[in-house]
Design a protein around this motif. Structure first.
Motif, PDB file in Angstrom:
ATOM      1  N   LEU A 130       0.927  -1.108   0.029  1.00 56.69           N
ATOM      2  CA  LEU A 130      -0.081  -0.011  -0.076  1.00 56.69           C
ATOM      3  C   LEU A 130       0.991   1.195  -0.027  1.00 56.69           C
ATOM      4  O   LEU A 130       1.731   1.385   0.955  1.00 56.69           O
ATOM      5  N   GLN A 131       0.921   2.223  -1.188  1.00 57.64           N
ATOM      6  CA  GLN A 131       1.705   2.990  -1.155  1.00 57.64           C
ATOM      7  C   GLN A 131       0.956   4.438  -1.534  1.00 57.64           C
ATOM      8  O   GLN A 131      -0.164   4.514  -2.333  1.00 57.64           O
ATOM      9  N   GLN A 132       1.738   5.545  -1.178  1.00 54.52           N
ATOM     10  CA  GLN A 132       1.466   6.942  -1.801  1.00 54.52           C
ATOM     11  C   GLN A 132       2.118   7.259  -2.887  1.00 54.52           C
ATOM     12  O   GLN A 132       3.423   7.232  -2.632  1.00 54.52           O
ATOM     13  N   ASN A 133       1.692   7.784  -4.026  1.00 47.99           N
ATOM     14  CA  ASN A 133       2.424   7.953  -5.084  1.00 47.99           C
ATOM     15  C   ASN A 133       3.022   9.262  -4.693  1.00 47.99           C
ATOM     16  O   ASN A 133       2.243  10.330  -4.293  1.00 47.99           O
TER      17      ASN A 133
ATOM     18  N   GLU B 254      -2.274   4.219  -3.517  1.00 49.26           N
ATOM     19  CA  GLU B 254      -2.366   3.106  -4.268  1.00 49.26           C
ATOM     20  C   GLU B 254      -2.122   1.892  -3.669  1.00 49.26           C
ATOM     21  O   GLU B 254      -1.246   1.512  -2.741  1.00 49.26           O
ATOM     22  N   LEU B 255      -3.128   0.758  -3.948  1.00 48.45           N
ATOM     23  CA  LEU B 255      -2.706  -0.682  -3.700  1.00 48.45           C
ATOM     24  C   LEU B 255      -1.981  -1.413  -4.903  1.00 48.45           C
ATOM     25  O   LEU B 255      -2.419  -1.624  -6.159  1.00 48.45           O
TER      26      LEU B 255
ATOM     27  N   VAL C 256      -4.337  12.460  -1.542  1.00 52.00           N
ATOM     28  CA  VAL C 256      -4.283  12.080  -0.246  1.00 52.00           C
ATOM     29  C   VAL C 256      -3.301  13.064   0.620  1.00 52.00           C
ATOM     30  O   VAL C 256      -1.939  12.834   0.665  1.00 52.00           O
ATOM     31  N   GLN C 257      -3.659  13.467   1.569  1.00 54.35           N
ATOM     32  CA  GLN C 257      -3.198  14.251   2.623  1.00 54.35           C
ATOM     33  C   GLN C 257      -3.020  13.678   4.154  1.00 54.35           C
ATOM     34  O   GLN C 257      -4.416  13.346   4.420  1.00 54.35           O
TER      35      GLN C 257
ATOM     36  N   VAL D  59       1.600   8.494   7.491  1.00 53.86           N
ATOM     37  CA  VAL D  59       1.510   7.689   6.192  1.00 53.86           C
ATOM     38  C   VAL D  59       2.001   6.422   6.376  1.00 53.86           C
ATOM     39  O   VAL D  59       1.557   5.446   6.178  1.00 53.86           O
ATOM     40  N   SER D  60       3.432   6.617   7.008  1.00 51.67           N
ATOM     41  CA  SER D  60       3.982   5.116   7.167  1.00 51.67           C
ATOM     42  C   SER D  60       3.525   4.287   8.249  1.00 51.67           C
ATOM     43  O   SER D  60       3.256   3.168   8.099  1.00 51.67           O
TER      44      SER D  60
END
Length: 206
Positions: free
Chosen positions: A111-114, A121-122, A173-174, A180-181
């Protein structure tokens, strides 16, 4: 169907009591709500579209209510209108009749944030199994389908490179401070398995 947004891919949409009433169920193996932060504990904000998966954004939301549109995009056609550089839906279906489509089993890997778009994003990366050399890599079906589509529709380049397939859960997404981590570590990534006959391969805009 919206011109400019026609694509071929795998739909992960599913109805949910927490989402939009018009959402369609295309798979029953996994509820993407387990990856969303609908209570906004970690997430500070998203785009006006809100949550794109897990049933979509509900009717009573202060954001733009919309059905679940979760999917893994393989090839973007753009439009069905030939005069606009697209290809008619009927021809796409004929092309698919000649394709080899295996049983599709996909495994989310992260699961990451671009970093560029800030989208959540998955991801479904291709990974090999260390002790099972004779087995095909995880998520090989995605690349297998994408390459066939790219060969048959050579004027339409693949949507992503062969090692990076993903499903967008929310845009822009903020997060609250540096959560986030923590968010990506705490959200569990289960196994997704779809029998081919009940898993739609051809996807269009919702």
């Amino acid at each position: 169907m919206i011109d400019g947004q026609v694509f071929l891919g795998l739909s992960l949409s599913r109805q949910s009591k927490q989402g939009h009433l018009s959402s369609k169920t295309h798979q029953l193996s996994f509820d993407l709500n387990s990856l969303l932060d609908r209570e906004y504990i970690y997430v500070a904000s998203t785009s006006d579209d809100g949550w794109l998966a897990g049933g979509g954004e509900p009717m009573d939301s202060y954001k733009l209510a919309s059905p679940d549109s979760a999917h893994i995009e393989l090839l973007r056609i753009g439009t069905f209108k030939r005069e606009w550089g697209g290809i008619p839906q009927k021809e796409i279906l004929q092309i698919m009749d000649d394709m080899l489509i295996p049983q599709i089993t996909v495994l989310p890997t992260s699961l990451q944030q671009n970093e560029k778009t800030q989208d959540l994003e998955l991801h479904f990366e291709m990974t090999s199994t260390p002790n099972k050399k004779k087995e095909l890599p995880t998520n090989w079906q995605l690349q297998f389908l994408q390459k066939q589509l790219a060969n048959k529709l050579e004027h339409y380049p693949p949507s992503t490179n062969e090692s990076s397939f993903y499903c967008t859960l929310a845009r822009n997404v903020q997060f609250h401070s540096s959560k986030v981590s923590l968010y990506t570590r705490q959200k569990r990534i289960p196994f997704l398995s779809f029998p081919f006959l009940s898993f739609p391969f051809l996807s269009f805009p919702f």
